[in-house]
Scaffold this active site. Sequence first.
Site, mmCIF file in Angstrom:
data_model
loop_
_atom_site.group_PDB
_atom_site.id
_atom_site.type_symbol
_atom_site.label_atom_id
_atom_site.label_comp_id
_atom_site.label_asym_id
_atom_site.label_seq_id
_atom_site.Cartn_x
_atom_site.Cartn_y
_atom_site.Cartn_z
ATOM 1 N N LYS A 56 7.493 -1.261 6.808
ATOM 2 C CA LYS A 56 7.490 0.018 6.093
ATOM 3 C C LYS A 56 8.767 0.164 5.292
ATOM 4 O O LYS A 56 9.843 -0.188 5.764
ATOM 5 C CB LYS A 56 7.261 1.192 7.046
ATOM 6 N N LYS A 82 2.331 4.518 1.468
ATOM 7 C CA LYS A 82 2.473 4.991 2.843
ATOM 8 C C LYS A 82 2.267 6.498 2.829
ATOM 9 O O LYS A 82 3.128 7.249 2.380
ATOM 10 C CB LYS A 82 3.858 4.643 3.395
ATOM 11 N N GLU A 104 0.856 -1.190 0.000
ATOM 12 C CA GLU A 104 0.000 0.000 0.000
ATOM 13 C C GLU A 104 0.885 1.230 0.000
ATOM 14 O O GLU A 104 2.012 1.184 0.487
ATOM 15 C CB GLU A 104 -0.851 0.033 1.290
ATOM 16 N N ARG A 133 4.032 -3.353 17.548
ATOM 17 C CA ARG A 133 4.878 -3.080 16.395
ATOM 18 C C ARG A 133 5.175 -4.423 15.767
ATOM 19 O O ARG A 133 6.014 -5.171 16.239
ATOM 20 C CB ARG A 133 6.165 -2.373 16.816
ATOM 21 N N GLU A 182 -5.198 7.442 7.442
ATOM 22 C CA GLU A 182 -4.223 8.523 7.553
ATOM 23 C C GLU A 182 -4.897 9.796 7.038
ATOM 24 O O GLU A 182 -5.505 9.785 5.971
ATOM 25 C CB GLU A 182 -2.984 8.168 6.723
ATOM 26 N N GLU A 217 5.385 8.646 1.352
ATOM 27 C CA GLU A 217 6.715 8.412 1.930
ATOM 28 C C GLU A 217 7.365 7.140 1.439
ATOM 29 O O GLU A 217 8.545 6.920 1.666
ATOM 30 C CB GLU A 217 6.549 8.232 3.443
ATOM 31 N N ARG A 237 -2.074 9.755 11.746
ATOM 32 C CA ARG A 237 -2.967 8.605 11.884
ATOM 33 C C ARG A 237 -4.320 9.047 12.416
ATOM 34 O O ARG A 237 -4.381 9.883 13.336
ATOM 35 C CB ARG A 237 -2.352 7.598 12.854
ATOM 36 N N ARG A 284 -3.218 8.579 17.196
ATOM 37 C CA ARG A 284 -2.495 7.337 17.500
ATOM 38 C C ARG A 284 -2.371 7.123 19.003
ATOM 39 O O ARG A 284 -2.119 6.012 19.465
ATOM 40 C CB ARG A 284 -1.130 7.301 16.827
HETATM 41 N N1 LIG Z 1 -1.147 2.275 4.175
HETATM 42 C C1 LIG Z 1 -0.795 2.514 5.436
HETATM 43 N N2 LIG Z 1 -0.889 1.538 6.356
HETATM 44 C C2 LIG Z 1 -0.522 1.752 7.649
HETATM 45 N N3 LIG Z 1 -0.036 2.911 8.109
HETATM 46 C C3 LIG Z 1 0.090 3.920 7.232
HETATM 47 C C4 LIG Z 1 -0.283 3.773 5.873
HETATM 48 N N4 LIG Z 1 -0.050 4.953 5.256
HETATM 49 C C5 LIG Z 1 0.436 5.776 6.166
HETATM 50 N N5 LIG Z 1 0.546 5.196 7.379
HETATM 51 C C6 LIG Z 1 1.100 5.847 8.582
HETATM 52 O O1 LIG Z 1 2.414 5.374 8.771
HETATM 53 C C7 LIG Z 1 2.666 5.238 10.144
HETATM 54 C C8 LIG Z 1 3.799 4.286 10.391
HETATM 55 O O2 LIG Z 1 4.982 4.773 9.877
HETATM 56 P P1 LIG Z 1 5.810 6.072 10.383
HETATM 57 O O3 LIG Z 1 7.231 5.859 10.085
HETATM 58 O O4 LIG Z 1 5.177 7.320 9.894
HETATM 59 O O5 LIG Z 1 5.586 5.911 11.868
HETATM 60 P P2 LIG Z 1 5.627 7.008 12.932
HETATM 61 O O6 LIG Z 1 4.340 7.762 12.932
HETATM 62 O O7 LIG Z 1 6.898 7.776 12.874
HETATM 63 O O8 LIG Z 1 5.628 6.076 14.127
HETATM 64 P P3 LIG Z 1 6.672 4.948 14.356
HETATM 65 O O9 LIG Z 1 7.975 5.437 13.777
HETATM 66 O O10 LIG Z 1 6.588 4.875 15.822
HETATM 67 O O11 LIG Z 1 6.137 3.739 13.646
HETATM 68 C C9 LIG Z 1 1.336 4.754 10.660
HETATM 69 O O12 LIG Z 1 1.222 4.996 12.019
HETATM 70 C C10 LIG Z 1 0.348 5.571 9.870
HETATM 71 O O13 LIG Z 1 0.129 6.793 10.510
HETATM 72 MG MG LIG Z 2 8.756 7.219 12.420
HETATM 73 MG MG LIG Z 3 4.006 9.094 9.621
#
Ligand SMILES: Nc1ncnc2c1ncn2[C@@H]1O[C@H](COP(=O)(O)OP(=O)(O)OP(=O)(O)O)[C@@H](O)[C@H]1O
Ligand SMILES: [Mg+2]
Ligand SMILES: [Mg+2]
Length: 773
Positions: free
Chosen positions: A609, A432, A430, A603, A485, A584, A437, A453
């Site tokens: 990711k 990102k 998918e 996690r 998101e 991203e 969130r 979140r």
């Molecule tokens: N298709 C998707 N599926 C799941 N999450 C997604 C998706 N698209 C975007 N996201 C976002 O990506 C986040 C996870 O990656 P990210 O690196 O941004 O994390 P973060 O918010 O920095 O938190 P962490 O680093 O603690 O995981 C999810 O919490 C969600 O907000």
């Molecule tokens: Mg992060």
């Molecule tokens: Mg993010």
Amino acid sequence: MAGQKGKQTTLGNFLGEKKNGGNKAAETAGNIRSYFGNRKDKKDNSNDKETEATETAVGDKRKRPESANQKDDNDETNKKFKADKEKTKEELEKDEELKETKKPKEELEEEDEEIKEAEEQEKEQNREQQEDKTAAHVMACFSTADTKSKLGMTWKEGDDVPYSVLCKTFEACEATTKRLEITEYLVTLFVEVIKKKPTDLLSTLYMCINKLCPDYEGLELGIGESLLMKAVAESTGRTLKVIQKDYHKTGDLGTVAKNSKSSQSTLFKPKRLTVTHVFKTLTKIAEVKGNSAQANKVGHIKGLLVACEDNEAKYLIRQLEGKLRIGLAEQTVLSALAHSIVLSKPESAKMKTEQKEQKLTYAVDLVKSVYNQLPSYNMILPALLEHPLDELKERCKMRAGIPLKPMLAHPTKSLTEVLDRFEGHPFTCEFKYDGERAQIHKLPDGSTKIYSRNSEDMSIRYPDVVEKLKKWIKPTTSSFILDCEAVAWDREKKCILPFQVLSTRKRKDVKEEEITVQVAIFAFDCLYMNGESLLQESLRTRREKLLEGFQETENEFFFAQHMDTDNIEDIQTFLDVSIKKNCEGLMVKIYDGEEASYEPSKRSRNWLKVKKDYLGTGGVGDSMDLVVVGAFLGKGKRTNVYGSFLLGCYDPNSGDYQTVCKLGTGFSDENLKDFYETLKNYTIPTVPRYYQIGDNPEAPDVWFEPKVVWEVKCADLSISPRYMAGVGLVDETRGISLRFPRFIRIRDDKEAEDSTTNEQIVEFYESQSNGHD
Ligand SMILES: Nc1ncnc2c1ncn2[C@@H]1O[C@H](COP(=O)(O)OP(=O)(O)OP(=O)(O)O)[C@@H](O)[C@H]1O
Ligand SMILES: [Mg+2]
Ligand SMILES: [Mg+2]
């Protein structure tokens, strides 16, 4: 700084220490405790040592015929036996031949690496389960009698739980780093409360996790220090100056309050505090609003302080500060709760150890899984206290209106890494999206809620979304929970705008007519629909429900773009498109089977990711979110603002922050001005006791309360005596530090406790292609 060093030594002593219980059960507990004790410095021991320790812990279980471990072993052997039997003789001979062919050295090394990694993964997954099992085993043999007298649990049945009992329990917990020992203290307390005053259990429990209500109700403690110092001064008759000086020396306002109390002579003795009274007063203090709020709060605090005895003032002040920091992780509290429910039932006294152990394991699994789906003690406790355990699931079902902690993803560094990890599993990719969130709920009564979140209510932040959301819902859909998101959106060009644009949107008091930054919602998961939980369903099923139950709406609501393929070129193209569209990178998720279920608050390795920025760098794989703990005054162009900052990560086991780097790049002039203005409100006179700062000759000019979280990228990580991140996990005395860190953005959607953990830093360090030392 000397204090910090002292702390390390003390920690070392604790890890080696084994408490003498005096009876057989306590001896077993001792063995197992030493296993838990080693947890903290797990990785600095050689592998052998660790295996040995683990085996001591598991050893006892293996001897017992019905143990779950043995059953697993047997299942494995049976499967293998059957598979072998089905092979033809020819095939078996071929197998033998293959075994004999010598493989080139590199290939063997590669295989070794792979095996090691798989083992590591498995170990991590099993660790928590193993800990729960071990705790159940110990608690099955455990008698609360010794602990009860240590904690002074002599109050009369039917009377309110005294605050002193809670504070003694806190003190005992603070004096150890062993999870199991902490569990014992909590279980002893909870069992006693259940027996003598079950209606006090809820407030006791909230006090242990230092909360007043579930997160989504948004009532928080965290009284500023100046207010607390004023209350301490006024209630003890000491001057503010003396209080400040003492605070400077100790770094713990709680201890200052306690010492101020003991130097005070009281003429008359006020009534002793009870847990429920303190809890109610704390709630009042958090709720006070309006003009005379400050005076009102000080009044309440003084009222409590005057009645404090022994160490009560210490913990009261810490509770008011909103940081108890005695190493009580919520998971430990949950498991202690489950144990005490079982152990307080009269029939448990008649159970054989083994039976009790099974019941305890069952209760812990049950309570944790129910709490994951319905994170509200207000709802779970009555069900636990008044009804049989077996009915808990039925009585406490997930529901719209109660936010879940979202599932999180693991970082990866390349698409090949993703393919390797998911080999043999169907998966889906998918986009990102880079926004915030948003968990969107629709309740059966028609009302809607949006949660962050952190389970904070964001409905007031997104009134526009709440307003529009009815258009996206198909008539067959009545109630639901969506995982989405929210991203900034350009309605003219019909494209996603960068995260920075979203972060300029107001967070509070948003009025629809004044909104300048529009958002679009991208939904990627459906957790609940029409009264049914979908958490156990596979992602394929959940996605089907999402697509069936909703409709895309121009400029407002979209399904996350996805592609189901295992062709690396196609994935690469999909990734490139995602970047072009201002995303991203990709999220890659297991699609079918049990591993494709939704795991709240975890996690998980079933969601990976892949961020474009980190591909092929051989470096770290993801950014980190770190807490600003101190700052250095600027020079030259940066005079009058802070020039650079000291950052820390979070250790959820101890509640401490560990320093991880000094950061001075990536800021605009504007940033530096803003940060100076914000951060100066959080300065504290000295380094607090919950900061582990290492042996760094370069101390910052100012220290801050842990409030502000920044996202930071770095080139790589290295071991350093100057920083403390993950100390004890990779190296006995040194921590891990970020090299060439760079500021990316503020993370105001994260609190200090949501920042990157010490264990995550260790993972980043260990996953580097070549670790620097
Ligand atoms: N298709 C998707 N599926 C799941 N999450 C997604 C998706 N698209 C975007 N996201 C976002 O990506 C986040 C996870 O990656 P990210 O690196 O941004 O994390 P973060 O918010 O920095 O938190 P962490 O680093 O603690 O995981 C999810 O919490 C969600 O907000
Ligand atoms: Mg992060
Ligand atoms: Mg993010």
